[in-house]
Design a protein around this motif. Structure first.
Motif, PDB file in Angstrom:
ATOM      1  N   THR A 194     -20.475 113.050  -1.458  1.00  0.00           N
ATOM      2  CA  THR A 194     -20.348 111.973  -0.497  1.00  0.00           C
ATOM      3  C   THR A 194     -21.354 112.207   0.628  1.00  0.00           C
ATOM      4  O   THR A 194     -21.538 113.340   1.080  1.00  0.00           O
ATOM      5  CB  THR A 194     -18.925 111.914   0.079  1.00  0.00           C
ATOM      6  OG1 THR A 194     -18.015 111.515  -0.948  1.00  0.00           O
ATOM      7  CG2 THR A 194     -18.834 110.916   1.227  1.00  0.00           C
ATOM      8  N   TYR A 195     -21.994 111.140   1.068  1.00  0.00           N
ATOM      9  CA  TYR A 195     -22.954 111.215   2.160  1.00  0.00           C
ATOM     10  C   TYR A 195     -22.498 110.325   3.302  1.00  0.00           C
ATOM     11  O   TYR A 195     -21.847 109.304   3.090  1.00  0.00           O
ATOM     12  CB  TYR A 195     -24.352 110.803   1.692  1.00  0.00           C
ATOM     13  CG  TYR A 195     -24.940 111.789   0.726  1.00  0.00           C
ATOM     14  CD1 TYR A 195     -25.756 112.824   1.172  1.00  0.00           C
ATOM     15  CD2 TYR A 195     -24.651 111.717  -0.634  1.00  0.00           C
ATOM     16  CE1 TYR A 195     -26.273 113.753   0.293  1.00  0.00           C
ATOM     17  CE2 TYR A 195     -25.164 112.646  -1.521  1.00  0.00           C
ATOM     18  CZ  TYR A 195     -25.973 113.664  -1.052  1.00  0.00           C
ATOM     19  OH  TYR A 195     -26.487 114.597  -1.925  1.00  0.00           O
ATOM     20  N   ALA A 196     -22.867 110.722   4.503  1.00  0.00           N
ATOM     21  CA  ALA A 196     -22.437 109.982   5.673  1.00  0.00           C
ATOM     22  C   ALA A 196     -23.542 109.948   6.714  1.00  0.00           C
ATOM     23  O   ALA A 196     -24.400 110.827   6.768  1.00  0.00           O
ATOM     24  CB  ALA A 196     -21.177 110.603   6.282  1.00  0.00           C
ATOM     25  N   TRP A 197     -23.496 108.917   7.515  1.00  0.00           N
ATOM     26  CA  TRP A 197     -24.324 108.812   8.708  1.00  0.00           C
ATOM     27  C   TRP A 197     -23.434 108.946   9.936  1.00  0.00           C
ATOM     28  O   TRP A 197     -22.407 108.272  10.036  1.00  0.00           O
ATOM     29  CB  TRP A 197     -25.073 107.481   8.762  1.00  0.00           C
ATOM     30  CG  TRP A 197     -26.213 107.375   7.803  1.00  0.00           C
ATOM     31  CD1 TRP A 197     -26.206 106.800   6.578  1.00  0.00           C
ATOM     32  CD2 TRP A 197     -27.550 107.853   8.021  1.00  0.00           C
ATOM     33  NE1 TRP A 197     -27.454 106.883   6.005  1.00  0.00           N
ATOM     34  CE2 TRP A 197     -28.301 107.528   6.864  1.00  0.00           C
ATOM     35  CE3 TRP A 197     -28.193 108.520   9.077  1.00  0.00           C
ATOM     36  CZ2 TRP A 197     -29.654 107.850   6.736  1.00  0.00           C
ATOM     37  CZ3 TRP A 197     -29.532 108.843   8.945  1.00  0.00           C
ATOM     38  CH2 TRP A 197     -30.244 108.507   7.784  1.00  0.00           C
ATOM     39  N   TYR A 198     -23.838 109.821  10.829  1.00  0.00           N
ATOM     40  CA  TYR A 198     -23.216 109.978  12.130  1.00  0.00           C
ATOM     41  C   TYR A 198     -24.228 109.615  13.201  1.00  0.00           C
ATOM     42  O   TYR A 198     -25.429 109.568  12.956  1.00  0.00           O
ATOM     43  CB  TYR A 198     -22.763 111.417  12.356  1.00  0.00           C
ATOM     44  CG  TYR A 198     -21.550 111.850  11.571  1.00  0.00           C
ATOM     45  CD1 TYR A 198     -20.313 111.992  12.195  1.00  0.00           C
ATOM     46  CD2 TYR A 198     -21.635 112.151  10.219  1.00  0.00           C
ATOM     47  CE1 TYR A 198     -19.204 112.415  11.492  1.00  0.00           C
ATOM     48  CE2 TYR A 198     -20.529 112.568   9.505  1.00  0.00           C
ATOM     49  CZ  TYR A 198     -19.320 112.703  10.145  1.00  0.00           C
ATOM     50  OH  TYR A 198     -18.212 113.126   9.450  1.00  0.00           O
TER      51      TYR A 198
ATOM     52  N   LEU B  99     -18.713 109.169  13.435  1.00  0.00           N
ATOM     53  CA  LEU B  99     -19.008 108.722  12.081  1.00  0.00           C
ATOM     54  C   LEU B  99     -19.344 107.241  12.096  1.00  0.00           C
ATOM     55  O   LEU B  99     -18.596 106.435  12.654  1.00  0.00           O
ATOM     56  CB  LEU B  99     -17.815 108.991  11.171  1.00  0.00           C
ATOM     57  CG  LEU B  99     -17.928 108.524   9.717  1.00  0.00           C
ATOM     58  CD1 LEU B  99     -19.043 109.269   8.998  1.00  0.00           C
ATOM     59  CD2 LEU B  99     -16.600 108.723   9.004  1.00  0.00           C
ATOM     60  N   VAL B 100     -20.449 106.889  11.470  1.00  0.00           N
ATOM     61  CA  VAL B 100     -20.901 105.510  11.404  1.00  0.00           C
ATOM     62  C   VAL B 100     -20.585 104.896  10.048  1.00  0.00           C
ATOM     63  O   VAL B 100     -20.049 103.790   9.960  1.00  0.00           O
ATOM     64  CB  VAL B 100     -22.413 105.410  11.685  1.00  0.00           C
ATOM     65  CG1 VAL B 100     -22.908 103.980  11.503  1.00  0.00           C
ATOM     66  CG2 VAL B 100     -22.719 105.911  13.093  1.00  0.00           C
ATOM     67  N   ALA B 101     -20.935 105.593   8.981  1.00  0.00           N
ATOM     68  CA  ALA B 101     -20.750 105.070   7.636  1.00  0.00           C
ATOM     69  C   ALA B 101     -20.757 106.212   6.646  1.00  0.00           C
ATOM     70  O   ALA B 101     -21.331 107.275   6.904  1.00  0.00           O
ATOM     71  CB  ALA B 101     -21.845 104.059   7.281  1.00  0.00           C
ATOM     72  N   SER B 102     -20.124 106.007   5.506  1.00  0.00           N
ATOM     73  CA  SER B 102     -20.126 106.992   4.446  1.00  0.00           C
ATOM     74  C   SER B 102     -20.177 106.289   3.105  1.00  0.00           C
ATOM     75  O   SER B 102     -19.810 105.112   2.989  1.00  0.00           O
ATOM     76  CB  SER B 102     -18.892 107.903   4.519  1.00  0.00           C
ATOM     77  OG  SER B 102     -17.701 107.163   4.318  1.00  0.00           O
ATOM     78  N   ILE B 103     -20.619 107.022   2.103  1.00  0.00           N
ATOM     79  CA  ILE B 103     -20.677 106.472   0.758  1.00  0.00           C
ATOM     80  C   ILE B 103     -20.341 107.581  -0.230  1.00  0.00           C
ATOM     81  O   ILE B 103     -20.877 108.685  -0.155  1.00  0.00           O
ATOM     82  CB  ILE B 103     -22.052 105.827   0.469  1.00  0.00           C
ATOM     83  CG1 ILE B 103     -22.054 105.129  -0.894  1.00  0.00           C
ATOM     84  CG2 ILE B 103     -23.183 106.851   0.581  1.00  0.00           C
ATOM     85  CD1 ILE B 103     -23.242 104.189  -1.077  1.00  0.00           C
ATOM     86  N   THR B 104     -19.429 107.287  -1.147  1.00  0.00           N
ATOM     87  CA  THR B 104     -18.970 108.280  -2.099  1.00  0.00           C
ATOM     88  C   THR B 104     -19.904 108.361  -3.289  1.00  0.00           C
ATOM     89  O   THR B 104     -20.848 107.586  -3.434  1.00  0.00           O
ATOM     90  CB  THR B 104     -17.556 107.957  -2.597  1.00  0.00           C
ATOM     91  OG1 THR B 104     -17.608 106.815  -3.469  1.00  0.00           O
ATOM     92  CG2 THR B 104     -16.610 107.670  -1.447  1.00  0.00           C
ATOM     93  N   SER B 105     -19.608 109.314  -4.168  1.00  0.00           N
ATOM     94  CA  SER B 105     -20.397 109.479  -5.381  1.00  0.00           C
ATOM     95  C   SER B 105     -20.355 108.247  -6.269  1.00  0.00           C
ATOM     96  O   SER B 105     -21.277 108.024  -7.060  1.00  0.00           O
ATOM     97  CB  SER B 105     -19.918 110.701  -6.164  1.00  0.00           C
ATOM     98  OG  SER B 105     -18.574 110.550  -6.577  1.00  0.00           O
ATOM     99  N   ARG B 106     -19.303 107.466  -6.153  1.00  0.00           N
ATOM    100  CA  ARG B 106     -19.166 106.240  -6.942  1.00  0.00           C
ATOM    101  C   ARG B 106     -19.663 105.001  -6.209  1.00  0.00           C
ATOM    102  O   ARG B 106     -19.493 103.889  -6.703  1.00  0.00           O
ATOM    103  CB  ARG B 106     -17.713 106.056  -7.368  1.00  0.00           C
ATOM    104  CG  ARG B 106     -17.204 107.180  -8.254  1.00  0.00           C
ATOM    105  CD  ARG B 106     -15.825 106.883  -8.811  1.00  0.00           C
ATOM    106  NE  ARG B 106     -15.341 107.994  -9.613  1.00  0.00           N
ATOM    107  CZ  ARG B 106     -15.623 108.162 -10.896  1.00  0.00           C
ATOM    108  NH1 ARG B 106     -16.387 107.270 -11.534  1.00  0.00           N
ATOM    109  NH2 ARG B 106     -15.152 109.210 -11.552  1.00  0.00           N
ATOM    110  N   GLY B 107     -20.255 105.201  -5.045  1.00  0.00           N
ATOM    111  CA  GLY B 107     -20.830 104.096  -4.313  1.00  0.00           C
ATOM    112  C   GLY B 107     -19.868 103.336  -3.431  1.00  0.00           C
ATOM    113  O   GLY B 107     -20.198 102.236  -2.972  1.00  0.00           O
TER     114      GLY B 107
END
Length: 114
Positions: free
Chosen positions: A36-40, A50-58
């Protein structure tokens, strides 16, 4: 850990757009894809949020303050995570960081001002 490098920060006027890029430098598919990746972001004198995140499945998630304006996406083939920022406001001014697990990028400055 994955080495993360952000780019794309700039100074823009209110209402403008920017696309931030987070590059997973040297990462191979078996390392990049399950994460999982995120923007802070962190403004001067403020806590990192935390601004946004996206999992391995999108599957994406957003803070209420950016919902409808920002879009997080990932390109597994290129080992990149993006943050498309539209309708930027002065309160979006901050250093933006990419994060995954224990890995953090160095940050990229976004400034929104008249």
């Amino acid at each position: 850990q994955v080495r993360l490098v952000e780019s794309g920060g700039d100074s823009v006027h209110p209402g403008g757009s920017l696309r931030l890029t987070c590059a997973a430098v040297g990462a191979i598919t078996s390392v990049f894809n399950p994460r999982t990746y995120a923007w802070y972001r962190q403004a001067p004198g403020s806590q990192r949020e935390l601004v946004a995140s996206i999992t391995s499945r999108g599957i994406a998630d957003y803070s209420e303050s950016v919902k409808g304006r920002f879009t997080i996406s990932r390109d597994n083939a290129r080992k990149r995570v993006y943050l498309q920022m539209n309708s930027l406001k002065p309160e979006d001014t901050a250093v933006y960081y990419c994060q995954s697990g224990d890995s953090w990028g160095q940050g990229t400055q976004v400034t929104v001002s008249s």
